[in-house]
Design a protein around this motif. Structure first.
Motif, PDB file in Angstrom:
ATOM      1  N   TYR A   2      22.704  45.331  33.229  1.00 54.81           N
ATOM      2  CA  TYR A   2      22.906  44.184  34.102  1.00 54.81           C
ATOM      3  C   TYR A   2      22.430  44.434  35.534  1.00 54.81           C
ATOM      4  CZ  TYR A   2      25.723  42.364  30.299  1.00 54.81           C
ATOM      5  OH  TYR A   2      26.152  41.915  29.076  1.00 54.81           O
ATOM      6  N   ALA A   3      22.301  45.701  35.924  1.00 57.88           N
ATOM      7  CA  ALA A   3      21.866  46.016  37.287  1.00 57.88           C
ATOM      8  C   ALA A   3      20.982  47.260  37.257  1.00 57.88           C
ATOM      9  CB  ALA A   3      23.077  46.251  38.180  1.00 57.88           C
ATOM     10  N   THR A   4      20.217  47.415  38.327  1.00 53.05           N
ATOM     11  CA  THR A   4      19.311  48.555  38.457  1.00 53.05           C
ATOM     12  C   THR A   4      19.631  49.307  39.755  1.00 53.05           C
ATOM     13  OG1 THR A   4      17.687  47.277  39.702  1.00 53.05           O
ATOM     14  CG2 THR A   4      17.466  47.274  37.285  1.00 53.05           C
ATOM     15  N   ARG A   5      18.955  50.415  39.931  1.00 49.63           N
ATOM     16  CA  ARG A   5      19.095  51.176  41.171  1.00 49.63           C
ATOM     17  C   ARG A   5      18.739  50.295  42.363  1.00 49.63           C
ATOM     18  NH1 ARG A   5      18.648  56.670  42.435  1.00 49.63           N
ATOM     19  NH2 ARG A   5      18.292  56.942  44.659  1.00 49.63           N
ATOM     20  N   ALA A  37      28.783  50.812  33.297  1.00 56.19           N
ATOM     21  CA  ALA A  37      29.164  49.495  33.815  1.00 56.19           C
ATOM     22  C   ALA A  37      28.744  48.400  32.841  1.00 56.19           C
ATOM     23  CB  ALA A  37      28.529  49.261  35.187  1.00 56.19           C
ATOM     24  N   THR A  38      27.551  48.520  32.290  1.00 56.61           N
ATOM     25  CA  THR A  38      27.068  47.533  31.317  1.00 56.61           C
ATOM     26  C   THR A  38      27.962  47.506  30.091  1.00 56.61           C
ATOM     27  OG1 THR A  38      24.787  47.718  32.076  1.00 56.61           O
ATOM     28  CG2 THR A  38      25.119  46.937  29.816  1.00 56.61           C
ATOM     29  N   GLU A  39      28.330  48.663  29.591  1.00 55.77           N
ATOM     30  CA  GLU A  39      29.176  48.716  28.402  1.00 55.77           C
ATOM     31  C   GLU A  39      30.578  48.178  28.683  1.00 55.77           C
ATOM     32  OE1 GLU A  39      28.889  52.763  27.034  1.00 55.77           O
ATOM     33  OE2 GLU A  39      26.763  52.523  26.537  1.00 55.77           O
ATOM     34  N   GLU A  40      31.094  48.441  29.873  1.00 56.53           N
ATOM     35  CA  GLU A  40      32.405  47.906  30.242  1.00 56.53           C
ATOM     36  C   GLU A  40      32.354  46.380  30.313  1.00 56.53           C
ATOM     37  OE1 GLU A  40      35.835  48.429  33.692  1.00 56.53           O
ATOM     38  OE2 GLU A  40      34.190  49.860  33.581  1.00 56.53           O
ATOM     39  N   LEU A  60      27.071  38.742  36.901  1.00 54.00           N
ATOM     40  CA  LEU A  60      27.205  40.006  36.181  1.00 54.00           C
ATOM     41  C   LEU A  60      26.457  41.136  36.880  1.00 54.00           C
ATOM     42  CD1 LEU A  60      27.167  39.026  32.412  1.00 54.00           C
ATOM     43  CD2 LEU A  60      29.094  39.436  33.939  1.00 54.00           C
ATOM     44  N   LYS A  61      25.413  40.805  37.612  1.00 51.69           N
ATOM     45  CA  LYS A  61      24.697  41.825  38.388  1.00 51.69           C
ATOM     46  C   LYS A  61      25.630  42.366  39.472  1.00 51.69           C
ATOM     47  CE  LYS A  61      20.408  41.093  39.218  1.00 51.69           C
ATOM     48  NZ  LYS A  61      19.093  40.670  39.725  1.00 51.69           N
ATOM     49  N   ARG A  62      26.346  41.459  40.141  1.00 48.23           N
ATOM     50  CA  ARG A  62      27.309  41.866  41.173  1.00 48.23           C
ATOM     51  C   ARG A  62      28.414  42.721  40.565  1.00 48.23           C
ATOM     52  NH1 ARG A  62      30.743  37.504  41.864  1.00 48.23           N
ATOM     53  NH2 ARG A  62      32.133  38.677  40.536  1.00 48.23           N
ATOM     54  N   VAL A  63      28.951  42.273  39.423  1.00 44.32           N
ATOM     55  CA  VAL A  63      30.017  43.012  38.749  1.00 44.32           C
ATOM     56  C   VAL A  63      29.535  44.412  38.382  1.00 44.32           C
ATOM     57  CG1 VAL A  63      31.465  43.070  36.676  1.00 44.32           C
ATOM     58  CG2 VAL A  63      31.156  40.911  37.897  1.00 44.32           C
ATOM     59  N   ALA A  64      28.338  44.509  37.811  1.00 45.37           N
ATOM     60  CA  ALA A  64      27.795  45.799  37.399  1.00 45.37           C
ATOM     61  C   ALA A  64      27.602  46.724  38.599  1.00 45.37           C
ATOM     62  CB  ALA A  64      26.477  45.604  36.656  1.00 45.37           C
ATOM     63  N   CYS A  65      27.137  46.182  39.708  1.00 44.12           N
ATOM     64  CA  CYS A  65      26.938  47.006  40.909  1.00 44.12           C
ATOM     65  C   CYS A  65      28.268  47.562  41.411  1.00 44.12           C
ATOM     66  CB  CYS A  65      26.260  46.195  42.008  1.00 44.12           C
ATOM     67  SG  CYS A  65      24.500  45.901  41.730  1.00 44.12           S
ATOM     68  N   ASN A  66      29.291  46.732  41.468  1.00 39.72           N
ATOM     69  CA  ASN A  66      30.589  47.191  41.958  1.00 39.72           C
ATOM     70  C   ASN A  66      31.222  48.218  41.021  1.00 39.72           C
ATOM     71  OD1 ASN A  66      30.914  45.881  44.485  1.00 39.72           O
ATOM     72  ND2 ASN A  66      31.297  43.962  43.421  1.00 39.72           N
ATOM     73  N   ILE A  67      31.078  48.026  39.722  1.00 47.08           N
ATOM     74  CA  ILE A  67      31.634  48.980  38.755  1.00 47.08           C
ATOM     75  C   ILE A  67      30.869  50.302  38.835  1.00 47.08           C
ATOM     76  CG2 ILE A  67      31.936  49.483  36.302  1.00 47.08           C
ATOM     77  CD1 ILE A  67      32.574  46.500  35.905  1.00 47.08           C
ATOM     78  N   ALA A  68      29.554  50.240  38.880  1.00 50.13           N
ATOM     79  CA  ALA A  68      28.746  51.467  38.953  1.00 50.13           C
ATOM     80  C   ALA A  68      29.043  52.228  40.247  1.00 50.13           C
ATOM     81  CB  ALA A  68      27.266  51.132  38.859  1.00 50.13           C
ATOM     82  N   ARG A  69      29.163  51.523  41.345  1.00 49.98           N
ATOM     83  CA  ARG A  69      29.479  52.170  42.626  1.00 49.98           C
ATOM     84  C   ARG A  69      30.825  52.882  42.537  1.00 49.98           C
ATOM     85  NH1 ARG A  69      31.133  48.951  48.005  1.00 49.98           N
ATOM     86  NH2 ARG A  69      30.831  50.553  49.581  1.00 49.98           N
ATOM     87  N   TYR A  70      31.801  52.228  41.945  1.00 44.88           N
ATOM     88  CA  TYR A  70      33.123  52.831  41.762  1.00 44.88           C
ATOM     89  C   TYR A  70      33.017  54.119  40.939  1.00 44.88           C
ATOM     90  CZ  TYR A  70      37.942  53.313  40.088  1.00 44.88           C
ATOM     91  OH  TYR A  70      39.182  53.799  39.765  1.00 44.88           O
ATOM     92  N   ARG A  71      32.228  54.073  39.886  1.00 47.88           N
ATOM     93  CA  ARG A  71      32.077  55.240  39.008  1.00 47.88           C
ATOM     94  C   ARG A  71      31.284  56.374  39.669  1.00 47.88           C
ATOM     95  NH1 ARG A  71      34.099  54.468  34.208  1.00 47.88           N
ATOM     96  NH2 ARG A  71      34.418  52.376  33.403  1.00 47.88           N
ATOM     97  N   LEU A  72      30.447  56.046  40.642  1.00 41.61           N
ATOM     98  CA  LEU A  72      29.645  57.073  41.309  1.00 41.61           C
ATOM     99  C   LEU A  72      30.434  57.883  42.339  1.00 41.61           C
ATOM    100  CD1 LEU A  72      26.247  55.224  41.791  1.00 41.61           C
ATOM    101  CD2 LEU A  72      26.654  57.290  40.435  1.00 41.61           C
ATOM    102  N   TYR A  85      36.378  47.048  42.548  1.00 36.58           N
ATOM    103  CA  TYR A  85      36.400  47.357  41.119  1.00 36.58           C
ATOM    104  C   TYR A  85      37.530  46.593  40.429  1.00 36.58           C
ATOM    105  CZ  TYR A  85      37.155  49.877  36.775  1.00 36.58           C
ATOM    106  OH  TYR A  85      37.345  50.170  35.457  1.00 36.58           O
ATOM    107  N   ASP A  86      38.720  46.643  41.003  1.00 35.54           N
ATOM    108  CA  ASP A  86      39.869  45.944  40.413  1.00 35.54           C
ATOM    109  C   ASP A  86      39.619  44.443  40.321  1.00 35.54           C
ATOM    110  OD1 ASP A  86      41.201  48.370  40.154  1.00 35.54           O
ATOM    111  OD2 ASP A  86      42.382  48.102  41.994  1.00 35.54           O
ATOM    112  N   ALA A  87      39.007  43.869  41.345  1.00 37.08           N
ATOM    113  CA  ALA A  87      38.706  42.435  41.341  1.00 37.08           C
ATOM    114  C   ALA A  87      37.704  42.097  40.236  1.00 37.08           C
ATOM    115  CB  ALA A  87      38.170  41.996  42.701  1.00 37.08           C
ATOM    116  N   GLU A  88      36.719  42.955  40.041  1.00 39.20           N
ATOM    117  CA  GLU A  88      35.718  42.695  38.997  1.00 39.20           C
ATOM    118  C   GLU A  88      36.344  42.786  37.608  1.00 39.20           C
ATOM    119  OE1 GLU A  88      33.454  41.251  40.156  1.00 39.20           O
ATOM    120  OE2 GLU A  88      32.481  42.239  41.827  1.00 39.20           O
ATOM    121  N   VAL A  89      37.232  43.744  37.403  1.00 39.20           N
ATOM    122  CA  VAL A  89      37.902  43.860  36.104  1.00 39.20           C
ATOM    123  C   VAL A  89      38.766  42.625  35.845  1.00 39.20           C
ATOM    124  CG1 VAL A  89      39.628  45.181  34.801  1.00 39.20           C
ATOM    125  CG2 VAL A  89      37.788  46.370  36.006  1.00 39.20           C
ATOM    126  N   LYS A  90      39.440  42.138  36.865  1.00 39.45           N
ATOM    127  CA  LYS A  90      40.254  40.914  36.705  1.00 39.45           C
ATOM    128  C   LYS A  90      39.362  39.731  36.347  1.00 39.45           C
ATOM    129  CE  LYS A  90      44.068  42.328  39.621  1.00 39.45           C
ATOM    130  NZ  LYS A  90      44.772  42.173  40.883  1.00 39.45           N
TER     131      LYS A  90
END
Length: 146
Positions: A2-5, A37-40, A60-72, A85-90
């Motif tokens: 859903y997102a790239t570098r 992030a994509t799999e989540e 979904l691009k925004r969601v993927a970026c926030n999740i990936a950033r959290y994981r990094l 991250y919490d907002a995106e999961v909600k």
């Protein structure tokens, strides 16, 4: 995915992404975070939509970026990163619960908020239901736990 570098760099700045990547102990951590992030996201979206999606909404691009950033974040993410991250999961939970829809366009390039058709909940053939509550006489005939 859903997102790239490039999406991460546009959203959070190339310096921040380079710093996050420098903190990683394994090569390819950025791509792995994007894949995670994509799999989540897919685990939530698949409940309400058929995958793969016909198009990737910017949501979904925004969601993927926030999740990936959290994981990094190598050790402890900042409060702001955690809140995002919490907002995106909600949001993804609302999509899965069908309380929110993804802005996906239909074949005529028109936005649609419709979910894919779902089969109606039905009872198996041959069963009958007489509406109402079971009375004591019916409950007495049912096996009980002793």
């Amino acid at each position: 995915m859903y997102a790239t570098r490039q999406d991460l760099e546009q959203r959070f700045g190339a310096d921040e992404i380079a710093n996050l990547e420098a903190m990683q102990t394994v090569p390819g951590a950025l791509e792995e975070a994007l894949q995670d992030a994509t799999e989540e996201i897919d685990s939530y979206v698949a409940v309400a939509y058929t995958l793969p999606l016909p198009e990737i909404p910017s949501t979904l691009k925004r969601v993927a970026c926030n999740i990936a950033r959290y994981r990094l974040y190598f050790q402890q993410p900042t409060e702001e990163v955690t809140k995002r991250y919490d907002a995106e999961v909600k949001y993804l939970q609302r999509v899965a619960d069908k309380k929110a829809v993804l802005p996906i366009k239909n074949e005529q390039d028109q936005p649609t908020g419709e979910l894919p058709p779902q089969s109606p909940a039905t009872m198996p053939i041959g069963t009958t239901y007489k509406s109402g509550v079971f009375g004591d006489a019916v409950l007495d005939m049912m096996p009980g736990i002793k």
